[in-house]
Write an enzyme that holds these catalytic residues in place. Structure first.
Site, PDB file in Angstrom:
ATOM      1  N   ASP A   1       0.333  -5.934  -2.035  1.00 45.18           N
ATOM      2  CA  ASP A   1       1.706  -5.466  -1.874  1.00 45.18           C
ATOM      3  C   ASP A   1       2.700  -6.406  -2.526  1.00 45.18           C
ATOM      4  O   ASP A   1       3.817  -6.029  -2.873  1.00 45.18           O
ATOM      5  CB  ASP A   1       2.058  -5.289  -0.393  1.00 45.18           C
ATOM      6  CG  ASP A   1       2.011  -6.605   0.357  1.00 45.18           C
ATOM      7  OD1 ASP A   1       0.939  -7.233   0.338  1.00 45.18           O
ATOM      8  OD2 ASP A   1       3.036  -6.989   0.939  1.00 45.18           O
TER       9      ASP A   1
ATOM     10  N   MET B   1       1.911  -8.173  -5.371  1.00 47.53           N
ATOM     11  CA  MET B   1       1.708  -8.130  -6.816  1.00 47.53           C
ATOM     12  C   MET B   1       2.513  -7.018  -7.462  1.00 47.53           C
ATOM     13  O   MET B   1       2.845  -7.088  -8.639  1.00 47.53           O
ATOM     14  CB  MET B   1       0.215  -7.956  -7.124  1.00 47.53           C
ATOM     15  CG  MET B   1      -0.598  -9.220  -6.939  1.00 47.53           C
ATOM     16  SD  MET B   1      -2.284  -9.032  -7.534  1.00 47.53           S
ATOM     17  CE  MET B   1      -3.042  -8.149  -6.178  1.00 47.53           C
ATOM     18  N   CYS B   2       2.814  -5.973  -6.724  1.00 46.42           N
ATOM     19  CA  CYS B   2       3.619  -4.862  -7.249  1.00 46.42           C
ATOM     20  C   CYS B   2       5.017  -4.932  -6.635  1.00 46.42           C
ATOM     21  O   CYS B   2       5.191  -5.391  -5.505  1.00 46.42           O
ATOM     22  CB  CYS B   2       2.977  -3.524  -6.912  1.00 46.42           C
ATOM     23  SG  CYS B   2       1.364  -3.289  -7.663  1.00 46.42           S
ATOM     24  N   THR B   3       5.987  -4.460  -7.392  1.00 43.89           N
ATOM     25  CA  THR B   3       7.345  -4.384  -6.864  1.00 43.89           C
ATOM     26  C   THR B   3       7.430  -3.146  -5.988  1.00 43.89           C
ATOM     27  O   THR B   3       7.509  -2.017  -6.482  1.00 43.89           O
ATOM     28  CB  THR B   3       8.372  -4.307  -8.002  1.00 43.89           C
ATOM     29  OG1 THR B   3       8.157  -5.402  -8.881  1.00 43.89           O
ATOM     30  CG2 THR B   3       9.782  -4.362  -7.465  1.00 43.89           C
ATOM     31  N   VAL B   4       7.369  -3.349  -4.687  1.00 48.64           N
ATOM     32  CA  VAL B   4       7.353  -2.225  -3.750  1.00 48.64           C
ATOM     33  C   VAL B   4       8.786  -1.842  -3.432  1.00 48.64           C
ATOM     34  O   VAL B   4       9.502  -2.560  -2.723  1.00 48.64           O
ATOM     35  CB  VAL B   4       6.586  -2.606  -2.459  1.00 48.64           C
ATOM     36  CG1 VAL B   4       6.563  -1.419  -1.496  1.00 48.64           C
ATOM     37  CG2 VAL B   4       5.179  -3.057  -2.806  1.00 48.64           C
TER      38      VAL B   4
END
Length: 682
Positions: A541, A543-546
Site C-alpha cells: 500500500d 509502494m503505490c500512491t493510494v
C-alpha cells in the site's frame, strides 16, 4: 450598332485570405459585425492559346483578394492596381442569410456615386462589397461579392467593332503607354498627342488636359481585367458613368482603349483593344440623378447566390489541427479576457519530472492551454495497473515488460496533436538517503548533468514524483537556475499544489519577493530534518500512491492553472502571494492578481470536504532545498556536494545548521523545569 457587352468581374479569393480571416475574426473582430475596409487588386486580362485549335482563350475578368487584404500596406502583384471595398462578417449563418443585401449593395453604390458627383474622383469607381460567414470549426467560408456598376440609359453602343491597338496607334505610341503605366500604374487615364509626343494624365484633369485637343484625338484608357476580344471589363461601366455625369457636353462619343499589355508583345500582336463608343439618341446632356446599379456576383452554377469555400479537404490535417487546437483559447481571450497573453503561455517550455498519474493529467491540461513544448522524465515502464489511471497509456503499452513511460507519454502526445514538441527521457534522479555505489558514480554524474541540462532548457519544472526525497535535487537545481518550480503531491483524499519561491539573492521587479517582505518557501521549508530514504521496506500500500481516483486530475489541473496564472502575472516568478484577507475573496486590482485572478503560494485540497485552502508559507533560511547555504554549496562544489548529500547521513543538516537547531531544542528540553505532580493528586 451593337450594344457593348461588359465582362463581369469574378472574385479570385486566394486561400491565405481565409486563413487571415480566421485570425482577424478571433483576434480583431470577435463579435463585432461592423463593416471594415478591405483591399483587393486586379491587373490586365490574360489569355492562353489552345494548342489544338490555336484560338485565344480568356482566363476571366478577375478581382484578386489575398491574405494581406486587411492590411493598410498591401503589397500588390506587379502591374496591378488596388481596389478598396467594404467587408462585413456575420456572426451566424442565419444572420448571413437574413441580411438585407439590397440595403448593403445600395450603400456602396451611393458611396461610388457620391465620389463621382461631389468629389469628382475616380478613386472609388471600382469599389466592391464582400459579406461573409466563417464557420471556423469546419473551415467553411460562405461569401458573396458585389461589384456595383451603374446602368447606362440608353445603353452604350460601339461604332463598327473593337480593333487591335496597333491598328489605331503606332508602335512607338503603344510602347510609350506601356512604359508610363509600368512606372505609374493606374486604373484609368487619358491619352493625347502633343507636339508629336504622347502624354498620359489622370481622368480628373479631363477639362485642362483635353482643352486644346479635338474630340476625335482624345482617348480614354483603363486597365482592362478582361481578355475577351469584344467584351471590355467591368470597371469601364463606372468610368463611362463618371464621364457622362461630370462632363456631359463632350462625352456622348468616346474613343476608348482597353489596356491589356503588361509586356511587349514580341512577335505577336498587341492584345489591347480600341473602340469608339457612343450613346444613342435620348441620352441626357446634363448631369443626371444616380442611375440604377447592378453587380452581385453569380455562383459557380450561374445563379445569384453566395459561394462557399471549403478549405478542410485541401489542407494538411496537421495544419488544420495546429490552427484549431487553440480555438477555445482564442475565443476565451476575445470574449472574456482580452489581456490574456496566449503567446506567452505557448512559449513556456515545461519539464515534467514524473510521467505517472499526475504527469499524464498535467500534460493534457498543458496542451489544453496551448503549451507547445512538453518534456517527460521518468525511469519506470508502463505496467498493467497504469492505463486506467494514467490517460496517456493503453493496454498495448504494457506488453513485453512495458514501454518506457517517458518516451511512451511523449509519443502519445504527438498522436493527440502532431504539432506538439514532446520528448521523453528515461532517467534516474539521485536522492538524499540513497548512497551512490562506486560502480554507479559515473552514470549518476551523467544523470545529474542530463537533469541540469533539461532544467536549463525549460522555463517551468513540475515535480510530480511519488517520493519526498526525489524532489530534492530538482528543487535545488531549479532554485539555482531561477526556474519556475511547481510541486504537486497526493494523499488519500488530500493534495498539495505549490509554487516554489525565488531564491533569496534574486530581486523581484516590484521589490516584493512574497507576502509583504517575506520570501516564499519551497517544498522543504517547513522541515526541520533533511529528506531521507522513504522507499526501502515499503509495504504494497506504500509502494503505490493510494488516492481517490478523482484526486489526481483535480491536483494536476490546479497545478497547471496556478502556473498559467503565474505566467500571466507581470512579476512572473516573483509574483507575491495574496494576503490572508483575500484567501476567500479576491481583492480586485491587488498586486497579487494576474489577469486570471489570484496567484496563491500553496493550495491544499481536501476532497472529503470538497474544499481548497490557499496558504502562504515563508522561506526558511535553514531550508535543505532552497536556502542560500545549499544553493551556494551546489554552485561552488557541484557534483561532489551532491554525492555527499545523497550518501552522507546528516550532511544537509550540518550544512544548513539544522543539527545545531536540534541540539538547541534538546538542550532547552533538558533544562526545562518540569513540575512533578504528586501521585495523590490523581
Amino acid at each position: 450598332m451593337p450594344i457593348v457587352q461588359f465582362a463581369p468581374l469574378n472574385s479570385l479569393v486566394e486561400p491565405p485570405f481565409w486563413h487571415a480571416l480566421t485570425d482577424f475574426k478571433i483576434d480583431v473582430l470577435r463579435l463585432d459585425d461592423t463593416a471594415v475596409p478591405v483591399t483587393a487588386s486586379y491587373s490586365a486580362g490574360r489569355s492562353v492559346k489552345d494548342r489544338e485549335t490555336g484560338r485565344e482563350i480568356s482566363l476571366g475578368c478577375n478581382l484578386s483578394v489575398n491574405g494581406d487584404a486587411y492590411k493598410e500596406d498591401l503589397q500588390l502583384p506587379p502591374h496591378s492596381v488596388p481596389v478598396t471595398g467594404i467587408f462585413k462578417n456575420f456572426n451566424t449563418i442565419e444572420d448571413f442569410k437574413a441580411a438585407d443585401k439590397t440595403v448593403l449593395f445600395n450603400s456602396v453604390a451611393d458611396e461610388i456615386w457620391k465620389s463621382i458627383i461631389e468629389d469628382r474622383s475616380t478613386a472609388q469607381l471600382s469599389r466592391f462589397l464582400l459579406i461573409t460567414f466563417a464557420d471556423l470549426k469546419k473551415y467553411k467560408y460562405y461569401y458573396w461579392f458585389a461589384f456595383p456598376a451603374f446602368v447606362a440609359k440608353p445603353a452604350w453602343v460601339i461604332d463598327d467593332d473593337w480593333k487591335a491597338a496597333d491598328e489605331e496607334f503606332s508602335e512607338d505610341a503603344l510602347v510609350a503607354i506601356q512604359q508610363d503605366l509600368h512606372t505609374n500604374p493606374r486604373p484609368f487615364f487619358l491619352i493625347r498627342t502633343s507636339s508629336g509626343k504622347l502624354e498620359l494624365a489622370p481622368v480628373e484633369s479631363y477639362d485642362t488636359f483635353f482643352a486644346e485637343v479635338p474630340s476625335e484625338q482624345r482617348t480614354i484608357g483603363f486597365l482592362d481585367p478582361s481578355a475577351a476580344p469584344s467584351n471590355p471589363g467591368w470597371p469601364l461601366r463606372n468610368l463611362l458613368a463618371y464621364l457622362r455625369a461630370v462632363h456631359p457636353a463632350s462625352t456622348s462619343k468616346l474613343r476608348v482603349i482597353c489596356w491589356r499589355d503588361t509586356e511587349l508583345p514580341g512577335e505577336g500582336h498587341w492584345r489591347s483593344r480600341v473602340g469608339v463608343l457612343s450613346q444613342a439618341a435620348g441620352a441626357s446632356a446634363e448631369a443626371h440623378a444616380k442611375p440604377g446599379a447592378v453587380g452581385w456576383e453569380k455562383n459557380v452554377q450561374g445563379k445569384l447566390a453566395p459561394r462557399m469555400a471549403d478549405l478542410a479537404p485541401m489542407m494538411d490535417p496537421t495544419r488544420l489541427a495546429d490552427q484549431a487546437v487553440d480555438l477555445n483559447l482564442k475565443l476565451m481571450r476575445w470574449r472574456i479576457l482580452p489581456a490574456l497573453d496566449l503567446e506567452k503561455v505557448a512559449r513556456t517550455r515545461c519539464l515534467l519530472l514524473g510521467a505517472g498519474t499526475l504527469g499524464c493529467y498535467v500534460a493534457r491540461t498543458l496542451m489544453g492551454w496551448g503549451v507547445r513544448t512538453i518534456t517527460f522524465v521518468d525511469s519506470a515502464r508502463v505496467s498493467f495497473s497504469n492505463p486506467v489511471r494514467q490517460p496517456l497509456f493503453e493496454f498495448e503499452d504494457c506488453l513485453g515488460g512495458g514501454k518506457p513511460k517517458a518516451a511512451c507519454a511523449a509519443e502519445r502526445l504527438k498522436k493527440i496533436f502532431p504539432g506538439i514538441n514532446a520528448t521523453g527521457h528515461s532517467l534516474n534522479i539521485p536522492m538524499p538517503g540513497h548512497p551512490i555505489p562506486p560502480a554507479s558514480l559515473d552514470q549518476t554524474r551523467r544523470d545529474v548533468e542530463t537533469l541540469e541540462k533539461l532544467i536549463d532548457e525549460h522555463d517551468a519544472v513540475f515535480l510530480l514524483m511519488d517520493s519526498r526525497e526525489s524532489r530534492w535535487l530538482p528543487t535545488v537545481i531549479g532554485a539555482a537556475k531561477g526556474k519556475i518550480v511547481m510541486n504537486a503531491a497526493l494523499g488519500f483524499d488530500t493534495f498539495l499544489v505549490m509554487r516554489h519561491g525565488p531564491r533569496a539573492s534574486s530581486s523581484a521587479p516590484s521589490g516584493d519577493t512574497g507576502t509583504g517582505s517575506r520570501r516564499l518557501g519551497c517544498y522543504y521549508c517547513n522541515d526541520v530534518v533533511a529528506p531521507a530514504d522513504s522507499l526501502t521496506d515499503r509495504t504494497l500500500d506504500q509502494m503505490c500512491t493510494v488516492t481517490r481516483p478523482g484526486l489526481a486530475p483535480i491536483a494536476a489541473a490546479t497545478a497547471v492553472e496556478l502556473l498559467v496564472s503565474l505566467v500571466q502575472h507581470p512579476d512572473g516568478l516573483h509574483a507575491p502571494a495574496p494576503p490572508p484577507q483575500s484567501a476567500t475573496e479576491a481583492v480586485e486590482g491587488h498586486a497579487t492578481e494576474s489577469v486570471l485572478g489570484l496567484v496563491p503560494h500553496q493550495l491544499r485540497g481536501f476532497l472529503a470536504q470538497f474544499r481548497t485552502l490557499p496558504v502562504a508559507g515563508a522561506a526558511y533560511d535553514r531550508c535543505t532545498g532552497c536556502s542560500e547555504t545549499v544553493l551556494r554549496a551546489y554552485e561552488t562544489q557541484g557534483f561532489d556536494m551532491l554525492v555527499r548529500a545523497f550518501g552522507e547521513p546528516g550532511f544537509l543538516e550540518s550544512l544548513t545548521g539544522l543539527d545545531k537547531l536540534s541540539e538547541e531544542v534538546e538542550a532547552a528540553m533538558e533544562n526545562a523545569d518540569w513540575e512533578q505532580e504528586d501521585e495523590d493528586d490523581f
